[in-house]
Motif scaffolding. Sequence first.
Motif, short mmCIF file in Angstrom:
data_model
loop_
_atom_site.label_atom_id
_atom_site.label_comp_id
_atom_site.label_asym_id
_atom_site.label_seq_id
_atom_site.Cartn_x
_atom_site.Cartn_y
_atom_site.Cartn_z
N MET A 18 21.89 51.76 34.44
CA MET A 18 23.33 52.02 34.39
C MET A 18 24.02 50.88 33.64
SD MET A 18 26.06 52.51 37.54
CE MET A 18 25.01 53.67 38.44
N LYS A 19 24.92 51.25 32.76
CA LYS A 19 25.68 50.28 31.98
C LYS A 19 27.16 50.45 32.28
CE LYS A 19 26.70 49.09 27.14
NZ LYS A 19 26.38 49.44 25.74
N ILE A 20 27.83 49.36 32.64
CA ILE A 20 29.25 49.38 32.99
C ILE A 20 29.98 48.50 31.98
CG2 ILE A 20 30.96 48.85 34.77
CD1 ILE A 20 28.31 48.91 36.68
N THR A 21 30.99 49.07 31.32
CA THR A 21 31.78 48.33 30.35
C THR A 21 33.23 48.29 30.82
OG1 THR A 21 30.35 49.08 28.54
CG2 THR A 21 32.50 48.16 27.95
N GLY A 46 18.58 55.19 40.94
CA GLY A 46 18.42 54.04 41.82
C GLY A 46 19.45 52.95 41.65
N SER A 47 20.28 53.00 40.60
CA SER A 47 21.34 52.02 40.41
C SER A 47 22.62 52.49 41.08
CB SER A 47 21.61 51.80 38.92
OG SER A 47 20.54 51.14 38.30
N VAL A 48 23.37 51.54 41.63
CA VAL A 48 24.58 51.88 42.39
C VAL A 48 25.76 51.03 41.96
CG1 VAL A 48 25.65 52.00 44.68
CG2 VAL A 48 23.23 52.60 44.40
N LEU A 49 26.85 51.71 41.60
CA LEU A 49 28.14 51.07 41.39
C LEU A 49 29.07 51.53 42.50
CD1 LEU A 49 30.48 49.67 39.84
CD2 LEU A 49 30.74 51.81 38.54
N ARG A 100 27.43 49.22 50.58
CA ARG A 100 26.17 48.76 51.15
C ARG A 100 25.06 48.71 50.10
NH1 ARG A 100 25.67 45.96 55.30
NH2 ARG A 100 26.84 47.46 56.60
N ASP A 101 24.51 47.49 49.88
CA ASP A 101 23.37 47.25 48.99
C ASP A 101 23.61 47.70 47.55
OD1 ASP A 101 21.86 46.17 51.12
OD2 ASP A 101 21.20 48.16 51.73
N ALA A 102 24.86 47.77 47.13
CA ALA A 102 25.16 48.19 45.76
C ALA A 102 24.72 47.13 44.76
CB ALA A 102 26.65 48.47 45.61
N ASP A 103 24.35 47.58 43.57
CA ASP A 103 24.06 46.64 42.49
C ASP A 103 25.33 45.93 42.05
OD1 ASP A 103 21.12 47.19 41.63
OD2 ASP A 103 22.01 49.17 41.86
N VAL A 104 26.44 46.68 42.00
CA VAL A 104 27.72 46.13 41.58
C VAL A 104 28.81 46.66 42.51
CG1 VAL A 104 29.42 45.94 39.71
CG2 VAL A 104 26.97 46.06 39.17
N LEU A 105 29.65 45.77 43.00
CA LEU A 105 30.87 46.16 43.70
C LEU A 105 32.04 45.74 42.84
CD1 LEU A 105 32.68 47.10 46.02
CD2 LEU A 105 32.35 44.85 47.10
N LEU A 106 32.77 46.72 42.37
CA LEU A 106 33.99 46.51 41.58
C LEU A 106 35.15 46.61 42.57
CD1 LEU A 106 35.03 46.15 38.65
CD2 LEU A 106 34.96 48.64 38.44
N ALA A 107 35.71 45.46 42.93
CA ALA A 107 36.61 45.41 44.08
C ALA A 107 38.01 44.95 43.69
CB ALA A 107 36.05 44.47 45.15
N GLU A 108 39.00 45.70 44.12
CA GLU A 108 40.39 45.30 43.94
C GLU A 108 40.63 43.97 44.64
OE1 GLU A 108 44.28 44.78 45.52
OE2 GLU A 108 43.31 46.43 46.57
N ALA A 109 41.32 43.05 43.92
CA ALA A 109 41.61 41.73 44.47
C ALA A 109 42.94 41.25 43.89
CB ALA A 109 40.48 40.76 44.12
N ALA A 147 38.28 42.58 29.69
CA ALA A 147 37.98 43.56 28.64
C ALA A 147 36.76 43.13 27.84
CB ALA A 147 39.18 43.74 27.74
N GLY A 148 35.85 44.06 27.65
CA GLY A 148 34.64 43.80 26.87
C GLY A 148 33.45 43.38 27.69
N MET A 149 33.66 43.04 28.96
CA MET A 149 32.51 42.68 29.81
C MET A 149 31.57 43.86 29.93
SD MET A 149 32.52 41.70 33.87
CE MET A 149 33.25 40.08 33.61
N VAL A 150 30.28 43.60 29.79
CA VAL A 150 29.24 44.62 29.94
C VAL A 150 28.26 44.19 31.02
CG1 VAL A 150 27.35 45.86 28.82
CG2 VAL A 150 29.43 45.35 27.54
N ILE A 151 28.01 45.08 31.95
CA ILE A 151 27.08 44.83 33.05
C ILE A 151 26.00 45.90 32.99
CG2 ILE A 151 26.80 44.68 35.56
CD1 ILE A 151 29.86 44.06 35.64
N GLU A 152 24.77 45.48 32.97
CA GLU A 152 23.65 46.41 32.98
C GLU A 152 22.81 46.14 34.22
OE1 GLU A 152 21.76 47.74 29.42
OE2 GLU A 152 22.99 46.40 28.20
N THR A 153 22.58 47.17 35.02
CA THR A 153 21.78 47.01 36.23
C THR A 153 20.30 47.05 35.88
OG1 THR A 153 21.73 49.38 36.69
CG2 THR A 153 23.58 48.13 37.59
N ASP A 154 19.48 46.51 36.76
CA ASP A 154 18.04 46.42 36.51
C ASP A 154 17.31 47.71 36.83
OD1 ASP A 154 18.29 43.81 35.71
OD2 ASP A 154 18.02 43.02 37.73
N SER A 155 17.91 48.54 37.71
CA SER A 155 17.21 49.74 38.17
C SER A 155 17.06 50.75 37.04
CB SER A 155 17.94 50.38 39.34
OG SER A 155 18.03 49.46 40.40
#
Length: 249
Positions: free
Chosen positions: A1-4, A148-151, A168-177, A241-249
């Motif tokens: 999974m790729k998150i931009t 198997g990847s979780v956002l 729970r056990d997510a690869d990435v938590l995108l959380a309001e702060a 802006a522009g950050m890219v996250i790629e999970t290992d799964s």
Amino acid sequence: MKITVLGGCGAWPTAEQACSGYLVDHEGFVVLLDPGYATLPRLLELMPAERVDAVLVSHGHPDHCADLNPFLRARALGDAPPSALPVYALPGALDAVLALDNPRMLADSYVLREFEAGDRFEVGPFQVETWGLPHFVPNAGMRLTAAGSVLAYTGDTGPSPEIVTLARDADVLLAEATFPEQVLPEKDAPFLTTARQAGEYAAEAGVRRLVLTHLWPGSDPSTAVAAARHAYSGSLDIATAGMVIETDS
């Protein structure tokens, strides 16, 4: 999974940062998650509007959905309009933004698929689970799973034990702060989350990577990181802006 990340600014966009908007890609299937203010230009830097396969919207505040209008215009009014795009949202969440144009102009550009908080459904290769989380308007936290990847994504939310379940056990938590340590004014505390609280939820849920988003415009990101670090010791970032996250799964 790729998150931009297209943007991660709360409330309104700044000269440097669009509001909430994220592309989630698995094996070439692209989901646009929350097309907030000023996200369309960032998206178009990466791909044409026709390249997106589906849209998911957490709630109806314009800093999470306003650019759906120009995004659909870009698809509907081009030289070769693509097939209708599935757009997923809570009931009524998109009424205002979809009413900006004559309905006939965009009618063939999208298919609205409303869901209730708590529903589970498939979007291309993604399994989507949803939770109703507290905000000023109905808001759906979402958990996207593919191969198997979780956002996990909170949308905008106040404090809730459901955030731990969502993440729970997510690869990435995108959380309001929105704020680092304290929500202001205090009367808004049931409806927004601090970076410290996001760190606490991430630690309790055992997430692999925490990405803080929806920071108040002009605030110092380092204060949000420091607040989250009180509880969370894992990988920690600010959505820019522009950050890219790629999970290992």
